[in-house]
Design an enzyme around this catalytic site. Structure first.
Site, mmCIF file in Angstrom:
data_model
loop_
_atom_site.group_PDB
_atom_site.id
_atom_site.type_symbol
_atom_site.label_atom_id
_atom_site.label_comp_id
_atom_site.label_asym_id
_atom_site.label_seq_id
_atom_site.Cartn_x
_atom_site.Cartn_y
_atom_site.Cartn_z
ATOM 1 N N LYS A 49 26.350 48.354 35.509
ATOM 2 C CA LYS A 49 25.730 49.096 36.616
ATOM 3 C C LYS A 49 26.817 49.825 37.416
ATOM 4 C CE LYS A 49 25.862 44.869 39.422
ATOM 5 N NZ LYS A 49 25.086 43.711 39.891
ATOM 6 N N ARG A 148 16.972 37.651 47.127
ATOM 7 C CA ARG A 148 17.160 39.087 46.978
ATOM 8 C C ARG A 148 16.022 39.589 46.092
ATOM 9 N NH1 ARG A 148 22.702 41.678 44.558
ATOM 10 N NH2 ARG A 148 21.919 40.705 42.662
ATOM 11 N N TYR A 270 46.450 59.829 62.846
ATOM 12 C CA TYR A 270 45.445 59.956 63.911
ATOM 13 C C TYR A 270 45.509 58.782 64.875
ATOM 14 C CZ TYR A 270 43.042 63.588 61.197
ATOM 15 O OH TYR A 270 42.718 64.715 60.529
ATOM 16 N N MET A 329 41.308 61.456 55.476
ATOM 17 C CA MET A 329 40.368 61.807 54.412
ATOM 18 C C MET A 329 41.074 62.112 53.089
ATOM 19 S SD MET A 329 37.525 64.835 54.185
ATOM 20 C CE MET A 329 36.679 64.417 55.685
HETATM 21 C C1 LIG Z 1 25.848 42.584 39.510
HETATM 22 C C2 LIG Z 1 25.176 41.448 38.862
HETATM 23 C C3 LIG Z 1 25.843 40.676 37.887
HETATM 24 C C4 LIG Z 1 27.314 40.833 37.620
HETATM 25 O O1 LIG Z 1 28.004 40.209 38.683
HETATM 26 P P1 LIG Z 1 29.587 40.090 38.747
HETATM 27 O O2 LIG Z 1 29.823 39.261 39.951
HETATM 28 O O3 LIG Z 1 30.124 41.467 38.884
HETATM 29 O O4 LIG Z 1 30.031 39.442 37.487
HETATM 30 C C5 LIG Z 1 25.113 39.729 37.199
HETATM 31 N N1 LIG Z 1 23.806 39.515 37.487
HETATM 32 C C6 LIG Z 1 23.146 40.210 38.431
HETATM 33 C C7 LIG Z 1 21.716 39.915 38.711
HETATM 34 C C8 LIG Z 1 23.812 41.187 39.165
HETATM 35 O O5 LIG Z 1 23.167 41.853 40.123
#
Ligand SMILES: *Cc1c(COP(=O)(O)O)cnc(C)c1O
Length: 390
Positions: A49, A148, A270, A329
């Protein structure tokens, strides 16, 4: 063996870019194989992802396929289509579930496997998840404490009873997700494990998956049939407070565009924070927060982070060089005084993170985690992929 390929996609030509990302696909493959060894006899999937945690699905997926990976997890249906282009035959599982009937058609077209997280996901898939008379595979997500996504245990029990009668769903996998896997001693891990075992009993014969990267390091009890690492594949630290055994995959370097002297008492960047306490040699590099190098890495240079004594550091010439003042930036300043007067020149590069400056150390200095630095990698870098298989 190591062949270097240049890519036009998502990459700025090197002479025109302020910085360079080197992405080591051999290290990615090696990390996969290490996690697969640790997970065995469980199978090891790859979570790709967020455009493979920033490194690029189009490069990461072929490297992972060559390393033996056959199942990929993404967050969104659009990401699933990108993985499908790179992996025509792999199982592609979409974590965030089905959105609506139109999305269900996209799942059919791209042969994506949805994670069913909610009542509405279940209803949509019961209506649309058919290949003629044959139900298409899905993944059932049961929440075990993360709050979640995922069905409650009670809802899963009802579903299991109904499905035993109707056979409307063909679960390929039952999954849940750990909230505290990075903290091996946390009591939550065992509670989630027990809740997951209870859920498993409802779906006899269905494979199960609980472990993300951190879960793999919690040991065999957490592996079940399939592990799903993400961050550890990309070299990030999955477990806090212990040495990170993974090979770094991403090196971010920024080009020095000026080396300048400032006298003790002057200020840098800055906000004119804390005056310099010595005559200082400053290397100005052409990368900043627009490239995903966090402004919060400025440490004391950013008022909100006053309590942090020092910000992040870069690396050049075998030394760590502290960040000076606020990250801006497009430009960031480093203190290179200790390298000597002529050690750093315009056109040199300072490593922002990589093998010499761990990404998780930079993230910690910025009050965040390596995941956020990876997924926030900017689009202005020159990208170079090394270690392509074959
Ligand atoms: C992102 C995610 C993972 C991978 O998690 P890592 O901590 O990056 O290994 C696995 N399962 C679910 C449901 C996730 O959202």
């Amino acid at each position: 063996m190591t062949n270097v390929i240049e890519t036009a996609r998502g990459s700025v030509a090197e002479p025109l870019a302020g910085g360079r990302l080197t992405i080591d696909l051999a290290a990615l493959a090696e990390n996969y194989r290490m996690l697969a060894r640790l997970s065995a006899p469980a199978e090891t999937a790859a979570v790709v992802k967020g455009d493979a945690y920033g490194i690029g699905i189009a490069h990461a997926v072929p490297a992972l396929l060559a390393a033996g990976c056959r199942r990929f997890f993404v967050a969104l249906p659009a990401e699933g289509a990108a993985v499908r282009r790179a992996a025509p035959d792999a199982d592609i599982i979409v974590l965030n579930g089905l959105f609506d009937a139109e999305t269900a058609a996209h799942y059919a077209r791209e042969r994506l496997i949805p994670v069913l997280n909610t009542q509405s996901d279940l209803a949509l898939w019961e209506a649309h998840g058919w290949d003629g008379e044959v139900p298409r595979p899905c993944v059932i997500h049961v929440d075990t404490g993360m709050n979640r996504l995922g069905l409650t245990l009670e809802r899963a029990r009802v579903l299991a009873g109904e499905n035993a009668l109707t056979g409307a769903l063909t679960p390929l996998l039952l999954m849940s997700h750990l909230a505290c896997g990075d903290d091996a001693g946390h009591a939550m891990n065992r509670r989630q494990l027990e809740a997951f075992q209870a859920a498993r009993a409802l779906f006899p014969g269905v494979a199960a998956s609980l472990a993300n990267s951190a879960g793999i390091f919690l040991g065999e009890a957490y592996h079940f049939g399939l592990t799903r690492p993400g961050v550890a594949l990309y070299g990030g630290a999955a477990v806090s407070g212990v040495a990170n055994p993974m090979r770094p995959v991403v090196t971010a370097e920024a080009r020095v565009v000026q080396v300048r002297r400032a006298a003790a008492g002057e200020t840098v960047s800055y906000g004119a924070p804390r005056p310099l306490d010595r005559d200082t040699l400053i290397a100005v590099v052409a990368a900043g927060y627009a490239d995903g190098y966090p402004r919060s890495a400025s440490g004391a240079g950013v008022p909100l982070r006053d309590r942090v004594a020092a910000g992040a550091a870069g690396w050049i010439g075998g030394r760590t060089v502290p960040l000076l003042g606020r990250v801006t930036m497009d430009l960031t300043m480093f203190d290179v005084t200790d390298l000597g007067p002529d050690a750093v020149a315009v056109g040199d590069t300072i490593e922002l993170f990589g093998p010499n400056m761990p990404i998780d150390a930079v993230a910690a200095a910025a009050g965040t985690i390596g995941y956020e630095l990876l997924t926030g990698l900017g689009r202005r870098y020159h990208r170079r992929y090394t270690g392509e298989a074959g």
